[in-house]
Design an enzyme around this catalytic site. Structure first.
Site, PDB file in Angstrom:
ATOM      1  N   ILE A 265      66.548  55.696  34.957  1.00 54.14           N
ATOM      2  CA  ILE A 265      67.241  54.433  35.203  1.00 54.14           C
ATOM      3  C   ILE A 265      68.759  54.611  35.326  1.00 54.14           C
ATOM      4  O   ILE A 265      69.417  53.865  36.044  1.00 54.14           O
ATOM      5  CB  ILE A 265      66.867  53.386  34.127  1.00 54.14           C
ATOM      6  CG1 ILE A 265      67.198  51.970  34.587  1.00 54.14           C
ATOM      7  CG2 ILE A 265      67.526  53.723  32.788  1.00 54.14           C
ATOM      8  CD1 ILE A 265      66.603  50.889  33.708  1.00 54.14           C
TER       9      ILE A 265
ATOM     10  N   ASP B  56      67.491  53.765  24.950  1.00 47.26           N
ATOM     11  CA  ASP B  56      68.754  53.221  24.433  1.00 47.26           C
ATOM     12  C   ASP B  56      69.722  54.344  24.095  1.00 47.26           C
ATOM     13  O   ASP B  56      70.884  54.346  24.505  1.00 47.26           O
ATOM     14  CB  ASP B  56      68.460  52.351  23.208  1.00 47.26           C
ATOM     15  CG  ASP B  56      69.703  51.775  22.569  1.00 47.26           C
ATOM     16  OD1 ASP B  56      70.659  51.455  23.304  1.00 47.26           O
ATOM     17  OD2 ASP B  56      69.710  51.618  21.338  1.00 47.26           O
TER      18      ASP B  56
END
Length: 121
Positions: free
Chosen positions: A9, A31
């Protein structure tokens, strides 16, 4: 148009990526990886942000990434006993509304809450 892809991503050429997290301290998984790629400035900025409720979203700079980051807090799966489906829907809707507010045309989402929070894919 909507595309479903499997890719890192942080490498996508989009206006914003969504970081689904539990709290603002880069706890692990995607994260943690996003925080590593963005650099220490993201950590410093996140420490200043107020805690979001599940389903809410906020936007930060991507710092070393060439994109904005939309942070959202996904629900922990308990068999939908605590309205997790509605809360997960809020993550996506609030992220999209934030992107619209900032006139961001492309946004990349991970599968929110599917790993650490055990939401079914």
């Amino acid at each position: 148009p909507l595309k479903i892809i499997r890719q890192n991503i942080t490498k996508l050429k989009v206006d914003a990526i969504v970081n689904a997290q539990i709290k603002f301290d880069a706890t692990g998984g995607l994260d943690h990886y996003i925080h590593q790629q963005a650099g220490n400035e993201l950590d410093e900025n996140c420490r200043k942000l107020k805690r979001l409720e599940v389903g809410q979203a906020c936007l930060t700079s991507g710092y070393n990434l060439s994109t904005y980051i939309i942070h959202t807090f996904g629900p922990i799966w308990h068999g939908n006993q605590d309205h997790e489906e509605e809360k997960l829907r809020s993550c996506y809707i609030n992220s999209l509304e934030l992107a619209s507010q900032y006139q961001l045309n492309s946004i990349a989402f991970p599968l929110i809450s599917t790993r650490t929070n055990q939401y079914p894919k």
